[in-house]
Design a protein around this motif. Structure first.
Motif, PDB file in Angstrom:
ATOM      1  N   TRP A 143     -36.448 -24.896  28.137  1.00  0.00           N
ATOM      2  CA  TRP A 143     -36.177 -24.344  26.707  1.00  0.00           C
ATOM      3  C   TRP A 143     -35.045 -24.986  26.105  1.00  0.00           C
ATOM      4  O   TRP A 143     -34.185 -24.555  25.029  1.00  0.00           O
ATOM      5  CB  TRP A 143     -35.844 -22.820  26.976  1.00  0.00           C
ATOM      6  CG  TRP A 143     -36.919 -22.078  27.679  1.00  0.00           C
ATOM      7  CD1 TRP A 143     -38.087 -22.549  28.141  1.00  0.00           C
ATOM      8  CD2 TRP A 143     -36.989 -20.970  27.936  1.00  0.00           C
ATOM      9  NE1 TRP A 143     -38.979 -21.407  28.668  1.00  0.00           N
ATOM     10  CE2 TRP A 143     -38.235 -20.363  28.691  1.00  0.00           C
ATOM     11  CE3 TRP A 143     -36.047 -19.779  27.538  1.00  0.00           C
ATOM     12  CZ2 TRP A 143     -38.520 -19.046  28.951  1.00  0.00           C
ATOM     13  CZ3 TRP A 143     -36.128 -18.481  27.837  1.00  0.00           C
ATOM     14  CH2 TRP A 143     -37.407 -18.247  28.561  1.00  0.00           C
TER      15      TRP A 143
ATOM     16  N   ALA B 144     -32.235 -21.957  31.617  1.00  0.00           N
ATOM     17  CA  ALA B 144     -32.981 -21.760  30.433  1.00  0.00           C
ATOM     18  C   ALA B 144     -32.054 -21.721  29.267  1.00  0.00           C
ATOM     19  O   ALA B 144     -31.124 -20.945  29.208  1.00  0.00           O
ATOM     20  CB  ALA B 144     -33.996 -20.609  30.763  1.00  0.00           C
TER      21      ALA B 144
ATOM     22  N   PRO C 189     -35.217 -18.283  18.227  1.00  0.00           N
ATOM     23  CA  PRO C 189     -36.400 -18.952  17.980  1.00  0.00           C
ATOM     24  C   PRO C 189     -36.710 -19.343  16.491  1.00  0.00           C
ATOM     25  O   PRO C 189     -36.319 -18.521  15.561  1.00  0.00           O
ATOM     26  CB  PRO C 189     -37.378 -18.074  18.680  1.00  0.00           C
ATOM     27  CG  PRO C 189     -36.688 -17.093  19.507  1.00  0.00           C
ATOM     28  CD  PRO C 189     -35.184 -16.974  18.943  1.00  0.00           C
TER      29      PRO C 189
ATOM     30  N   GLY D  24     -37.610 -25.883  23.133  1.00  0.00           N
ATOM     31  CA  GLY D  24     -37.446 -24.407  23.379  1.00  0.00           C
ATOM     32  C   GLY D  24     -37.576 -23.565  22.399  1.00  0.00           C
ATOM     33  O   GLY D  24     -38.209 -22.473  22.509  1.00  0.00           O
TER      34      GLY D  24
ATOM     35  N   ARG E  30     -43.023 -20.538  26.232  1.00  0.00           N
ATOM     36  CA  ARG E  30     -41.866 -20.620  26.985  1.00  0.00           C
ATOM     37  C   ARG E  30     -42.063 -19.901  28.395  1.00  0.00           C
ATOM     38  O   ARG E  30     -41.525 -20.544  29.031  1.00  0.00           O
ATOM     39  CB  ARG E  30     -40.720 -19.686  26.268  1.00  0.00           C
ATOM     40  CG  ARG E  30     -40.148 -20.701  24.853  1.00  0.00           C
ATOM     41  CD  ARG E  30     -38.753 -19.975  24.501  1.00  0.00           C
ATOM     42  NE  ARG E  30     -38.934 -18.767  23.956  1.00  0.00           N
ATOM     43  CZ  ARG E  30     -39.083 -18.401  22.643  1.00  0.00           C
ATOM     44  NH1 ARG E  30     -39.468 -19.369  21.712  1.00  0.00           N
ATOM     45  NH2 ARG E  30     -39.298 -16.953  22.299  1.00  0.00           N
TER      46      ARG E  30
ATOM     47  N   THR F  21     -41.202 -30.932  27.102  1.00  0.00           N
ATOM     48  CA  THR F  21     -42.263 -30.162  27.134  1.00  0.00           C
ATOM     49  C   THR F  21     -43.573 -31.045  26.751  1.00  0.00           C
ATOM     50  O   THR F  21     -43.927 -31.303  25.471  1.00  0.00           O
ATOM     51  CB  THR F  21     -42.208 -29.223  26.159  1.00  0.00           C
ATOM     52  OG1 THR F  21     -41.106 -28.243  26.758  1.00  0.00           O
ATOM     53  CG2 THR F  21     -43.426 -27.963  26.367  1.00  0.00           C
TER      54      THR F  21
END
Length: 345
Positions: free
Chosen positions: A52, A83, A88, A58, A66, A21
């Motif tokens: 993710w 995914a 989190p 992720g 996300r 990312t």
């Protein structure tokens, strides 16, 4: 044919990069850089992508980030998107019930964003409770409506080793696409899991960046790896040559990939995300300003020089083999000299 069976058919024998990312040093996602990166990755003959995931941080991204990351890949890649779903960071979850609920909620968000399947991060609290681990995967599939991939993740990344009996049970679920093995350097655990998965008809997915070639020889048939976040063609060369029975080409490609893995997947292992971002800059996949991993350890400049030196050596070998002189596929303006490369946080 069910959606799960169709996905198994489409993904078998392919590479799914666990994509990075692009973000700045503060963790702000660079959407423009992400789109350019996605377009470059999508141009390769991959089977799909994994968003993710650990390489893409992720679990550290905000819910909005996300969503945006998934949307870019969904719009760009034109192939299955898997995914990663789990708890989190900063979610404030302290007990098992909350961890399960957070994982399910993330899976629902993946389904709403157009993911084709979810890869379930292992919950360390479930180590030793196979029944609860199976129930987690069943609930994720039932509530999200998506096929699931079990994720045997090494402890350094927050996972735990799935015993063979759990691998067998997970792959017996109607929603199971396969199991991803990421044991890091535990050859016996990888072999045992591959053996347990054999005959299931589901995917045996290698995530073994440091044991990529051996994991294929042990029986893995598909790849979902962080090393392909930058080195897609070389990863494809290893898998494709093995599946084609071209063993001489396989040995050569595997040895080259191993050299790159040695330069990127080493202690501290959490530093591999930053090392892969450095490699992506060298490849011209991501601009310098978007190649930061604020969630990993600080790495010395010497580590970047080692990554660049490895890439330079591989490129020079390619050029000599082709007889065309020096090959440099990077974007203009990127430093050629690893000693000049700026260190990233």
């Amino acid at each position: 044919m069910t959606a799960t069976e169709d996905l198994v058919r489409r993904l078998r024998g392919t590479v799914l990069p666990a994509v990075a990312t692009p973000m700045d040093a503060a963790g702000v996602v660079d959407t423009a850089a992400l789109r350019g990166y996605a377009e470059r990755i999508a141009a390769e003959p991959i089977g799909g992508v994994a968003v993710w995931a650990h390489t893409g941080r992720g679990l550290y991204l905000s819910e909005e980030d996300r969503r945006r990351v998934l949307a870019v890949w969904r719009e760009t890649v034109g192939r299955p998107v898997v995914a990663g779903v789990g708890v989190p960071r900063g979610a404030g979850v302290v007990d098992l019930a909350g961890a399960v609920d957070a994982t399910v909620a993330m899976a629902v968000a993946a389904a709403e964003g157009g993911a084709d399947a979810v890869m379930v991060y292992p919950l360390a609290q479930l180590d030793g409770d196979d029944d609860a681990a199976v129930e987690l995967h069943e609930r994720v599939a039932a509530v999200s409506g998506l096929p699931v991939v079990g994720f045997f993740l090494h402890g350094e990344a927050g996972g735990y080793p799935y015993p063979p009996r759990l691998v067998e049970r997970l792959l017996a679920l109607p929603s199971a696409v396969g199991v991803k093995l990421a044991t890091l350097d535990r050859a016996m655990a990888c072999q045992d899991a591959v053996r347990a998965a054999g005959g299931s008809g589901r995917l045996v997915i290698t995530g073994e960046d440091r044991m990529f070639g051996p994991s294929l020889m042990w029986g893995a048939d598909t790849a979902l790896v962080g090393i392909a976040a930058a080195r897609v063609p070389l990863t494809l060369a290893v898998l494709d040559s093995w599946r084609a029975g071209e063993h001489g080409r396989f040995v050569r490609a595997s040895a080259r990939l191993d050299r790159f893995a040695e330069a990127t997947f080493l202690a501290p292992i959490e530093g591999y995300v930053q090392r892969m971002l450095w490699a992506a800059v060298w490849e011209g996949l991501i601009p310098e300003q978007a190649a930061h991993d604020p969630y990993g350890p600080d790495l010395p400049a010497a580590e970047r020089r080692a990554v660049v030196a490895c890439l330079e050596a591989l490129a020079e070998e390619d050029a000599r083999a082709a007889g065309t002189g020096v090959v440099d596929a990077r974007e203009p303006g990127v430093h050629r000299d690893g000693d000049d490369a700026p260190a990233l946080a």
